[in-house]
Write an enzyme that holds these catalytic residues in place. Structure first.
Site, short mmCIF file in Angstrom:
data_model
loop_
_atom_site.label_atom_id
_atom_site.label_comp_id
_atom_site.label_asym_id
_atom_site.label_seq_id
_atom_site.Cartn_x
_atom_site.Cartn_y
_atom_site.Cartn_z
N LYS A 181 -1.03 -0.37 0.13
CA LYS A 181 0.01 -0.38 -0.90
C LYS A 181 -0.23 -1.52 -1.89
O LYS A 181 -0.18 -1.33 -3.11
CB LYS A 181 1.39 -0.54 -0.26
CG LYS A 181 2.55 -0.57 -1.24
CD LYS A 181 3.82 -1.12 -0.62
CE LYS A 181 4.19 -0.44 0.65
NZ LYS A 181 5.50 -0.92 1.20
N LYS A 234 0.63 -10.59 2.06
CA LYS A 234 1.92 -10.38 1.38
C LYS A 234 2.62 -9.20 2.04
O LYS A 234 2.02 -8.14 2.25
CB LYS A 234 1.69 -10.05 -0.11
CG LYS A 234 2.99 -9.91 -0.89
CD LYS A 234 3.46 -11.25 -1.36
CE LYS A 234 4.82 -11.17 -2.05
NZ LYS A 234 5.96 -11.07 -1.10
N THR A 249 12.06 -1.66 -5.88
CA THR A 249 11.51 -0.55 -5.10
C THR A 249 12.10 0.77 -5.56
O THR A 249 11.38 1.76 -5.75
CB THR A 249 11.78 -0.76 -3.60
OG1 THR A 249 11.23 -2.02 -3.18
CG2 THR A 249 11.14 0.34 -2.78
N LYS A 261 3.03 -8.17 7.51
CA LYS A 261 4.43 -7.80 7.77
C LYS A 261 4.92 -8.67 8.92
O LYS A 261 4.16 -9.13 9.76
CB LYS A 261 4.56 -6.33 8.15
CG LYS A 261 5.91 -5.73 7.80
CD LYS A 261 6.05 -5.50 6.30
CE LYS A 261 7.37 -4.81 5.98
NZ LYS A 261 7.48 -4.53 4.53
N GLN A 300 0.87 -1.83 4.28
CA GLN A 300 1.04 -2.80 3.21
C GLN A 300 -0.29 -3.17 2.58
O GLN A 300 -0.37 -3.42 1.37
CB GLN A 300 1.72 -4.06 3.76
CG GLN A 300 2.29 -5.00 2.71
CD GLN A 300 3.64 -4.55 2.19
OE1 GLN A 300 4.47 -4.08 2.95
NE2 GLN A 300 3.85 -4.68 0.89
N GLY A 308 11.63 -9.98 1.61
CA GLY A 308 12.66 -9.30 2.38
C GLY A 308 12.27 -7.88 2.73
O GLY A 308 11.30 -7.32 2.22
N ASP A 309 13.04 -7.29 3.63
CA ASP A 309 12.89 -5.88 4.01
C ASP A 309 14.22 -5.50 4.64
O ASP A 309 15.24 -6.15 4.42
CB ASP A 309 11.70 -5.70 4.96
CG ASP A 309 11.29 -4.24 5.16
OD1 ASP A 309 11.97 -3.33 4.63
OD2 ASP A 309 10.30 -3.98 5.86
N SER A 319 7.48 -8.55 -6.44
CA SER A 319 7.33 -9.77 -5.65
C SER A 319 6.11 -10.55 -6.11
O SER A 319 6.14 -11.78 -6.21
CB SER A 319 7.18 -9.41 -4.16
OG SER A 319 8.42 -9.10 -3.58
#
Length: 448
Positions: free
Chosen positions: A114, A90, A210, A126, A111, A165-166, A380
């Site tokens: 996290k 993810k 976020t 990612k 990630q 998204g990012d 998410s």
């Protein structure tokens, strides 16, 4: 750092020569883990750190597309599936011209920990491309996204890898990407991507998540020191989704964000980004791919400082929200000189390692990105749950769950640092808490 960790770090540097961000990320995590590794000699026997610092899979591919003039353009695409020990991969997709493999690996590595901190069953990944949506037409972005997904679709799935998204990938891009996925596979598999629009499987609070999560985390930090967000001033960088969420939640809690920025400079709004008009204007700027932060200065008659960062401003809290390594040692010294007591990384690895150490030594609290910005991926994952049950929770319910998750991340980080005798060290605590869950799962699987 003990001999085992030093050897692994040297191997990481040798194998990933030139990938500065990834090496920096591994170094920062390792600083916190020596006490854990010393307590678990069995980790060396099974090569745990060697496996944990090597991605399970790296996909690199070309992305050809046709611009509005009919010319063929070619970009490079990536997906780094770093670790799925605790759940399907993810992590977001980033479309930005500076994207290369080293940045993708660093983001996927971060990630992993996290996602572990959220307490939800999701691994780390990612992806992205060196494509820059700024200045492109909607049709150009659509054609690029369709080409990108034409390769990516074969590597993802609801139980395999779930992108989101990012930077450079908002609701417009997610729509184009998912539309192409549906077209290729012939399936309405809503759980394959998150950040979707509400009309086709999205979740309430996802755009704000976020930023909201970062403020909820800071709320707990301030409570530790007997303070509240009400009446506090905040210096924020960026003006996109994350900075918008921070400004909105800070305003709701009685504080005020006084700076916003982009690559051209920063604005200082002494009255704060607190009115609906100002916060809504951030959304307008974000949607305008040709705009700059100077537009805000002109709209609301506030000072604009070209070519500068907002780190010398006298505020209570600094929250970088733009991109990696946006705060170096020179910036850190300005932050300390301005009397800032609280520093929270919101963008991934906002701070160079030496600057982070300096801030830890001179601020009351320093909060790491892998904990502070986990709210986005948490919501998410909540979107994935809603997709699986074919039902949307209310905004209040999602927001409540987000606040609980951020509270748990804060408490787990505090407890992990205290368990190993490190005091109130939120950076070390987050690294340890995130690491231990992944390590336990990897140990359970054997050598895989």
């Amino acid at each position: 750092m003990n001999d085992y960790m030093t050897r692994v770090l040297n191997d990481v540097k040798r194998r990933n020569s030139g990938e500065t961000e990834f090496i920096q990320s591994v170094e920062e995590v390792f600083k916190s883990l020596e006490v854990v590794i010393n307590a678990h000699p069995e980790y060396e026997k099974v090569g745990l750190l060697e496996r944990m610092t090597e991605p399970e899979r790296v996909v690199s591919f070309r992305v050809p597309w046709i611009d509005d003039s009919g010319k063929v353009q070619v970009n490079r695409g990536f997906r780094v599936q770093f670790n799925n020990a605790i759940g399907p991969y993810k992590g977001g997709l980033r479309f930005q011209e500076n994207v290369y493999l080293g940045i993708m690996k660093f983001l996927a590595f971060e990630q992993t920990f996290k996602n572990s901190l959220t307490g939800l069953p999701i691994g780390g990944a990612k992806g992205g491309s060196d494509f820059d949506p700024r200045g492109k037409s909607d049709f150009e972005i659509m054609r690029f996204c369709q080409s990108f997904m034409t390769e990516l679709y074969r590597h993802i799935g609801a139980d395999i890898d779930v992108p989101a998204g990012d930077i450079g990938v908002g609701s417009r891009e997610i729509g184009f990407l998912y539309g192409q996925y549906k077209r290729i596979t012939g399936k309405y598999e809503s759980g394959v991507i998150t950040g979707k629009g509400m009309s086709y499987g999205g979740s309430f609070v996802r755009p704000e998540a976020t930023g909201y999560g970062a403020v909820y985390y800071m709320e707990r930090v301030l409570e530790h020191f007997g303070e509240k967000i009400k009446g506090k001033t905040f210096a924020v960088s960026g003006y996109g989704n994350v900075a918008w969420g921070v400004a909105l939640k800070v305003a709701q809690l009685g504080g005020k964000v006084v700076t916003l920025s982009d690559h051209t400079g920063y604005i200082y709004d002494k009255d704060g980004v607190i009115t609906d008009e100002k916060i809504d204007y951030m959304l307008k700027m974000r949607a305008d791919t040709s705009g700059t932060i100077k537009d805000y200065a002109e709209k609301f008659s506030v000072p604009f400082f070209p070519g500068e960062k907002p780190w010398g401003v006298k505020v209570d809290v600094v929250m970088p929200c733009a991109t990696q390594n946006e705060v170096n040692m020179e910036d850190a010294k300005k932050i300390v000189e301005a009397g800032v007591k609280y520093y929270a990384e919101v963008s991934n690895m906002s701070t160079s390692n030496d600057a982070l150490d300096y801030l830890k030594a001179n601020c009351d609290a320093v909060c790491p990105s892998k904990a502070v910005n986990a709210g986005g991926v948490a919501v998410s994952a909540l979107e994935m749950t809603q997709d699986s049950i074919r039902y949307n929770w209310s905004a209040d319910k999602v927001d409540s769950k987000l606040k609980d998750i951020m509270t748990n991340i804060y408490e787990d980080s505090v407890e992990a640092a205290e368990e190993y005798g490190l005091g109130y060290d939120l950076v070390a605590g987050a690294n340890i808490a995130g690491f231990e869950k992944v390590a336990d799962a990897m140990m359970a699987y054997g050598i895989v």
